[in-house]
Design an enzyme around this catalytic site. Structure first.
Site, PDB file in Angstrom:
ATOM      1  CD  GLU A   1      -3.718  -6.008   3.628  1.00 32.99           C
ATOM      2  OE1 GLU A   1      -4.564  -5.204   4.089  1.00 32.99           O
ATOM      3  OE2 GLU A   1      -2.496  -5.880   3.792  1.00 32.99           O
TER       4      GLU A   1
ATOM      5  CD  GLU B   1      -2.899  -1.139   2.370  1.00 33.49           C
ATOM      6  OE1 GLU B   1      -3.923  -1.828   2.270  1.00 33.49           O
ATOM      7  OE2 GLU B   1      -2.635  -0.455   3.393  1.00 33.49           O
TER       8      GLU B   1
END
Length: 469
Positions: free
Chosen positions: A373, A165
């Protein structure tokens, strides 16, 4: 409702969030060790990851959880400062290598494919002291660390995520200062860190490509967080454009350079440049890539890894005051639909996952996609019989099935966040995403399956949801 043969069902964790052993066996300090030890109410109840789930000493317990679920894939991250205590290969910590070798070998013995993240927010403190991700020097440090990992573990690891991320990390760490080092640089820090994160990823991909790929035959990518966004007023052209800008600033900002053409989206460049000019800057606050850098960055990912949790409605908000910051640069504001259910910050919008997959397919030339995720939290104290939460997962799997069957999205792997309840950054242990409950009051840190874990195991066993057409 069967998924394609060979579909990957996984779960994910990260080093700082589960391992503990913060200074055990020669591990050096990471920025999260420093940040949490400073206190100051930046973390829920000043909690730390000093012990977390105790996975550094309890790997066998984690493995039991993985086997109980029947996972085909397990995503975890390496602690840079456990392997290289000062961040450089000047001193290599053999105990760290031993720990990750055991994880990788145990997974392979049990026919579980490791997906390994090199960097999940936990920079060695020594490198932060030298400027961290705001300094161009980080690119070389990261590349050397990555090469060390590829040569040490790459004979067995074939799926690598360089950076977790980067789009969220750059903002939380260097723009807003909510993550370590905890110093806000509004309007500049996020862009500067992002610039170095993209260059570091690209350099590392090329290192793998030229030095390791032929022999190891693995794949390298990076994992993007993204909201799904929709215009607050679907009939408003201004809101429609704001929704497009929202995707450009959060996802395409990283994905377009890496997957398409080596450069930032035009709308991002023009927005930041015009705001910078109005604010009296001599040049844009968004750094530029040289033509050579664009060539190096373009095409540096072997699959598309995406992390989806929630959605927002977006409306146009003109930046009349010349306010500094990423949202003012994008001239938008985001908010939830009042009808969406929420748990903590997370509004439950399972259909958004199908929409984001379709967007990626159409924008990025139908890539192979991994969801690295996706999950839903429970607030503390949680219920072991989390049937409500399982319903969110079930709806999500229905949306994934539609994405594959109806939208022809090339989705290969799904990883739930998380295998275990763990240290959820600023929320500490108050937000529980685990498939397995962890009792953080008990020194033995027992793992107990939630109902979700038992139901997920059935989905994996059947390669899909039973009784759903």
């Amino acid at each position: 409702m069967a998924f394609p043969a060979g579909f990957g069902w996984g779960a994910a964790t990260s080093a700082y969030q589960v391992e503990g052993g913060w200074d055990a066996d020669g591990k050096g300090p990471s920025v999260w060790d420093t940040f949490t030890h400073q206190g100051g109410e930046r973390i829920f109840k000043n909690q730390t990851g000093d012990v977390a789930c105790g996975s550094y000493t309890l790997w066998e317990e984690d493995l039991k959880c993985i086997k109980q679920l029947g996972l085909t894939h397990y995503r975890f991250s390496l602690s840079w400062s456990r392997l290289l205590p000062d961040g450089t290969t000047g001193f290599i910590n053999q105990k760290g290598i031993d720990y990750y070798n055991k994880i990788i070998d145990d997974l392979l013995i049990n026919k579980v494919t490791p997906i390994v993240t090199l960097y999940h927010f936990d920079l060695p403190q020594t490198l932060e002291d030298q400027g961290g991700w705001l300094s161009e020097a980080i690119i070389e440090f990261f590349d050397k660390y990555a090469r060390f990992c590829f040569s040490t573990f790459g004979d067995r690891v074939k799926h690598w995520i360089t950076i977790n991320e980067p789009n969220i990390f750059a903002v939380l760490a260097y723009e807003l200062g909510m993550f370590p080092p905890g110093v806000p640089h509004i309007g500049t820090g996020g862009y500067q860190a992002a610039h170095n994160l993209i260059k570091a990823h690209a350099r590392t991909w090329h290192s793998y490509d030229s030095l390791f790929r032929k022999e190891q035959k693995g794949m390298v990518s990076l994992a993007f967080f993204t909201f799904w966004v929709e215009p607050a007023d679907p009939n408003s052209m201004a809101d429609q454009e704001a929704a497009q800008r929202a995707l450009a600033f959060q996802l395409d900002f990283f994905a377009k350079p890496i997957f398409l053409d080596g450069d930032y989206p035009d709308v991002v460049k023009s927005q930041v440049a015009s705001m910078s000019q109005k604010q009296g800057y001599v040049s844009s606050r968004l750094p530029e890539f040289t033509e050579e850098e664009k060539r190096v960055i373009k095409g540096t990912a072997d699959f598309f890894a995406v992390q989806y949790y929630t959605a927002r409605l977006v409306k146009h908000k003109e930046n009349k005051q010349g306010e500094l910051g990423i949202l003012p640069d994008a001239e938008l504001e985001g908010f939830p639909d009042p009808s969406w259910e929420s748990v903590d910050w997370l509004y439950i919008v399972p259909r958004g996952i199908r929409s984001i997959l379709k967007y990626i397919k159409e924008t990025y030339n139908n890539p192979v996609i991994y969801i690295t995720e996706n999950g839903f939290p429970q607030n503390d104290p949680p219920s072991l019989d989390d049937t409500h939460r399982w319903e969110y997962f079930r709806q999500t799997f229905q949306e994934l099935h539609k994405a594959i069957q109806l939208d022809q999205v090339d989705l290969r792997v799904y990883c739930a966040w998380s295998l275990l309840d763990n240290f959820e950054w600023n929320q500490g242990y108050s937000s529980r995403f685990g498939l397995f409950h962890v009792d953080f009051e008990d020194p033995a840190r027992p793992r107990v399956p939630y109902t979700s874990a038992k139901e997920y195991a059935k989905v994996i066993r059947n390669n899909g949801l039973e009784g759903c057409s």
